[in-house]
Design a protein around this motif. Structure first.
Motif, PDB file in Angstrom:
ATOM      1  N   ALA A  36      14.945 111.149 100.124  1.00 51.31           N
ATOM      2  CA  ALA A  36      16.415 111.147 100.198  1.00 51.31           C
ATOM      3  C   ALA A  36      16.988 110.462  98.943  1.00 51.31           C
ATOM      4  CB  ALA A  36      16.866 110.526 101.510  1.00 51.31           C
ATOM      5  N   ALA A  37      17.962 109.565  99.105  1.00 50.98           N
ATOM      6  CA  ALA A  37      18.603 108.974  97.916  1.00 50.98           C
ATOM      7  C   ALA A  37      17.623 108.166  97.064  1.00 50.98           C
ATOM      8  CB  ALA A  37      19.774 108.102  98.350  1.00 50.98           C
ATOM      9  N   TYR A  38      16.542 107.664  97.684  1.00 54.19           N
ATOM     10  CA  TYR A  38      15.550 106.898  96.903  1.00 54.19           C
ATOM     11  C   TYR A  38      14.815 107.770  95.878  1.00 54.19           C
ATOM     12  CZ  TYR A  38      16.151 102.911 100.051  1.00 54.19           C
ATOM     13  OH  TYR A  38      16.671 101.855 100.756  1.00 54.19           O
ATOM     14  N   THR A  39      14.903 109.081  96.049  1.00 49.22           N
ATOM     15  CA  THR A  39      14.347 110.001  95.054  1.00 49.22           C
ATOM     16  C   THR A  39      14.831 109.622  93.651  1.00 49.22           C
ATOM     17  OG1 THR A  39      14.587 111.782  96.676  1.00 49.22           O
ATOM     18  CG2 THR A  39      14.279 112.458  94.378  1.00 49.22           C
ATOM     19  N   HIS A  40      16.129 109.294  93.610  1.00 47.37           N
ATOM     20  CA  HIS A  40      16.812 109.147  92.321  1.00 47.37           C
ATOM     21  C   HIS A  40      16.850 107.709  91.815  1.00 47.37           C
ATOM     22  CE1 HIS A  40      17.918 113.055  93.835  1.00 47.37           C
ATOM     23  NE2 HIS A  40      18.599 112.527  94.818  1.00 47.37           N
ATOM     24  N   ARG A  92      23.162 120.310  92.251  1.00 46.13           N
ATOM     25  CA  ARG A  92      24.205 119.429  92.777  1.00 46.13           C
ATOM     26  C   ARG A  92      24.675 118.473  91.681  1.00 46.13           C
ATOM     27  NH1 ARG A  92      22.257 117.050  98.341  1.00 46.13           N
ATOM     28  NH2 ARG A  92      24.464 116.425  98.333  1.00 46.13           N
ATOM     29  N   GLU A  93      25.076 117.241  92.054  1.00 50.96           N
ATOM     30  CA  GLU A  93      25.555 116.298  91.045  1.00 50.96           C
ATOM     31  C   GLU A  93      24.435 116.003  90.021  1.00 50.96           C
ATOM     32  OE1 GLU A  93      25.481 115.793  94.373  1.00 50.96           O
ATOM     33  OE2 GLU A  93      27.189 114.608  95.053  1.00 50.96           O
ATOM     34  N   GLN A 133      17.489 113.900  88.592  1.00 55.78           N
ATOM     35  CA  GLN A 133      16.327 113.073  88.248  1.00 55.78           C
ATOM     36  C   GLN A 133      15.591 112.606  89.504  1.00 55.78           C
ATOM     37  OE1 GLN A 133      16.895 109.406  86.063  1.00 55.78           O
ATOM     38  NE2 GLN A 133      14.735 109.379  85.539  1.00 55.78           N
ATOM     39  N   SER A 134      14.271 112.818  89.503  1.00 59.58           N
ATOM     40  CA  SER A 134      13.423 112.278  90.570  1.00 59.58           C
ATOM     41  C   SER A 134      12.384 111.353  89.958  1.00 59.58           C
ATOM     42  CB  SER A 134      12.713 113.406  91.326  1.00 59.58           C
ATOM     43  OG  SER A 134      11.733 112.840  92.193  1.00 59.58           O
ATOM     44  N   TYR A 135      12.353 110.103  90.467  1.00 57.21           N
ATOM     45  CA  TYR A 135      11.300 109.167  90.038  1.00 57.21           C
ATOM     46  C   TYR A 135       9.994 109.458  90.778  1.00 57.21           C
ATOM     47  CZ  TYR A 135      14.641 106.226  87.562  1.00 57.21           C
ATOM     48  OH  TYR A 135      15.560 105.754  86.674  1.00 57.21           O
ATOM     49  N   ILE A 136      10.118 110.221  91.879  1.00 59.56           N
ATOM     50  CA  ILE A 136       8.962 110.449  92.747  1.00 59.56           C
ATOM     51  C   ILE A 136       8.155 111.664  92.287  1.00 59.56           C
ATOM     52  CG2 ILE A 136       8.248 110.676  95.175  1.00 59.56           C
ATOM     53  CD1 ILE A 136      10.029 108.151  94.585  1.00 59.56           C
TER      54      ILE A 136
END
Ligand code: DQA
Length: 145
Positions: free
Chosen positions: A76-80, A107-108, A113-116
């Motif tokens: 979820a939001a922690y992806t980013h 989307r936005e 960006q995904s850190y995961i």
């Protein structure tokens, strides 16, 4: 093989939360559908975990070390934002697939960006609840090799 399905913050609000983006199914509905889908693969046992807290997700990943064969995670939001979750996946070295209900690339800007993702064998996005099906198929294929 044991597969852990982790869902991050606000995904416990599915069904209520922005249905035009995330669909009308609850997290429980999605988990039941995934359980049904997993029966096509005789050798899969699923465990579900949801948390709104980053450290709890890190703890859960650490506890999976040598107990779980693969992880499906919708961070979820922690992806980013979460280097801690990315580091936990690296630490346990368990094959992991990142999934998203929505297409985070459409989307936005900040969702692109995904850190995961760099720690995962694949990223699946934009298929609604079927992203979890695709994630499980990819993981199963990878693990049975
Ligand atoms: C999400 C996409 C994320 O950007 C967002 O913060 C979520 C859900 C998805 O499944 O589409 O909470 O991971």
């Amino acid at each position: 093989m044991k597969i852990l399905v982790i869902n991050g913050p606000n995904l416990n609000m599915l069904g209520i939360r922005e249905p035009e983006i995330y669909g009308s199914l609850t997290l429980n509905d999605i988990q039941e559908k995934l359980l049904e889908f997993s029966k096509d693969f005789e050798d899969i046992e699923l465990e579900f975990y949801q948390s709104n807290h980053e450290g709890d997700i890190v703890d859960k990943i650490q506890e999976s070390y040598e107990k779980i064969s693969g992880i499906i995670i919708n961070p979820a939001a922690y992806t980013h934002t979460s280097i801690a979750i990315a580091d936990a996946i690296s630490a346990v070295n368990i094959p992991t697939v990142e999934v998203h209900l929505s297409d985070i690339n459409e989307r936005e800007e900040f969702r692109k960006q995904s850190y995961i993702a760099p720690k995962c064998i694949a990223q699946v996005k934009g298929l609604g609840y079927k992203s979890y099906f695709e994630g499980l198929s990819i993981l199963h294929n990878y693990l049975k090799k």
